[in-house]
Design an enzyme around this catalytic site. Sequence first.
Site, mmCIF file in Angstrom:
data_model
loop_
_atom_site.group_PDB
_atom_site.id
_atom_site.type_symbol
_atom_site.label_atom_id
_atom_site.label_comp_id
_atom_site.label_asym_id
_atom_site.label_seq_id
_atom_site.Cartn_x
_atom_site.Cartn_y
_atom_site.Cartn_z
ATOM 1 N N SER A 229 -3.826 1.054 6.209
ATOM 2 C CA SER A 229 -2.957 -0.100 6.904
ATOM 3 C C SER A 229 -3.148 -0.008 8.115
ATOM 4 C CB SER A 229 -1.592 0.420 6.563
ATOM 5 O OG SER A 229 -1.158 0.493 6.012
HETATM 6 N N1 SAH Z 1 -1.655 3.153 1.696
HETATM 7 C C1 SAH Z 1 -3.262 2.902 2.369
HETATM 8 C C2 SAH Z 1 -2.604 1.095 1.622
HETATM 9 C C3 SAH Z 1 -3.866 0.709 1.186
HETATM 10 S S1 SAH Z 1 -4.002 -0.945 1.542
HETATM 11 C C4 SAH Z 1 -4.297 3.593 3.211
HETATM 12 O O1 SAH Z 1 -3.952 4.064 4.087
HETATM 13 O O2 SAH Z 1 -5.309 3.372 3.421
HETATM 14 C C5 SAH Z 1 -2.546 -0.972 -0.750
HETATM 15 C C6 SAH Z 1 -3.582 -0.607 -1.610
HETATM 16 O O3 SAH Z 1 -2.832 -0.907 -2.639
HETATM 17 C C7 SAH Z 1 -4.302 -0.661 -1.969
HETATM 18 O O4 SAH Z 1 -6.018 0.520 -2.305
HETATM 19 C C8 SAH Z 1 -4.235 -1.446 -4.236
HETATM 20 O O5 SAH Z 1 -5.577 -1.144 -4.536
HETATM 21 C C9 SAH Z 1 -3.347 -0.464 -4.131
HETATM 22 N N2 SAH Z 1 -1.919 -0.854 -5.379
HETATM 23 C C10 SAH Z 1 -1.735 -2.146 -5.448
HETATM 24 N N3 SAH Z 1 -1.160 -2.499 -6.644
HETATM 25 C C11 SAH Z 1 -1.065 -1.128 -6.705
HETATM 26 C C12 SAH Z 1 -0.615 -0.706 -7.823
HETATM 27 N N4 SAH Z 1 0.815 -1.307 -8.860
HETATM 28 N N5 SAH Z 1 -0.897 0.469 -8.304
HETATM 29 C C13 SAH Z 1 -1.875 1.268 -7.548
HETATM 30 N N6 SAH Z 1 -2.030 1.109 -6.748
HETATM 31 C C14 SAH Z 1 -1.891 0.239 -6.426
#
Ligand code: SAH
Length: 225
Positions: free
Chosen positions: A75
Site C-alpha cells: 500500500s
Molecule cells: N497490508 C499489505 C497490503 C497488501 S495488498 C502491505 O502492507 O503490503 C492486500 C493483500 O490482501 C494481498 O496480499 C492479498 O493477497 C491479500 N488478500 C486478499 N484477499 C484476502 C483474503 N480473503 N484473506 C487474506 N488475504 C487476502
Amino acid sequence: MSRPSRYDPVTRGLGMTSQRARDRLVERLRAEGIRDRRVLDVIRELPRHLFIDEALASRAYEDTALPIGHGQTISQPWVVARMTEALIEHRLPRHVLEIGTGSGYQCAVLARLVEQVRTVERIDELLRNARRHFRKLGLANIRSRHDDGRLGWSDEAPFDAIIVTAAGAELEDALLAQLAPEGCLVAPVGPAGRQSLLRVRADADGWQRESLGAVSFVPLLGGTG
Ligand code: SAH
C-alpha cells in the site's frame, strides 16, 4: 535472532533508501494531513525498502503503491499512515488483527505501535516473504497465518482493532463478530473505482460507521492461493 543495529547499512538504507529519504517521506505525509506523531515516528524509522523487491527499492520512499508479485501491491505510505492513524485515534488497541499481510509493511508499522499483531494472508509465498522481513527486523510480537482472512482468526478473537487491507463488497460479518466491545475496524469497501475507507466502532448503541474518504485497494478474494 537479535534486533539489527540502527547502524546496519542494510536495514538503515543508503542513498535512495536512506534516513533522509524517509525523513522527506514523513514531511510529505505531514503536509498531506497525517497528524499522529506516533505513526509518523514509526514511518520515519521503519525501512520500507526491505519489504520491496530490490529492483524497486529506490522507489520505496515515494508516496506510491508498488508491485510485490502475484498481482498484489504494498500500500501507498499515505494510506498506511491514514489507516493506522484512524485505527489508534480513539484508544491505543492492544491486540490487533490485520487481513491481507501482503509485503508485511502495514503489519510491521502496527507491530511497532501495539502489543500484539495477528495477520492473515491468502497467498502463501507473500506470507513467507513477510515472515522473513519480520524476523530480520526482530518483530517478535507478530503471529501470522495462511488462510482466507474473511473468516478472521477465531482462536485469537476478540480483537481491540481489525484492519483490512483489501477491498470487499461489504463489511464481513465474521470480522465484526470478532471485535471486542468498543473495538474499531478499518476497511476499504466497494467495487474497483468506487471504494471508500470505512471505520466502524462498536459502542453501547451498536455499530457507529463513518466514511474516511475514497481509496483504491486490490480486491478481497475468497479461498487461499
Ligand atoms: N497490508 C499489505 C497490503 C497488501 S495488498 C502491505 O502492507 O503490503 C492486500 C493483500 O490482501 C494481498 O496480499 C492479498 O493477497 C491479500 N488478500 C486478499 N484477499 C484476502 C483474503 N480473503 N484473506 C487474506 N488475504 C487476502
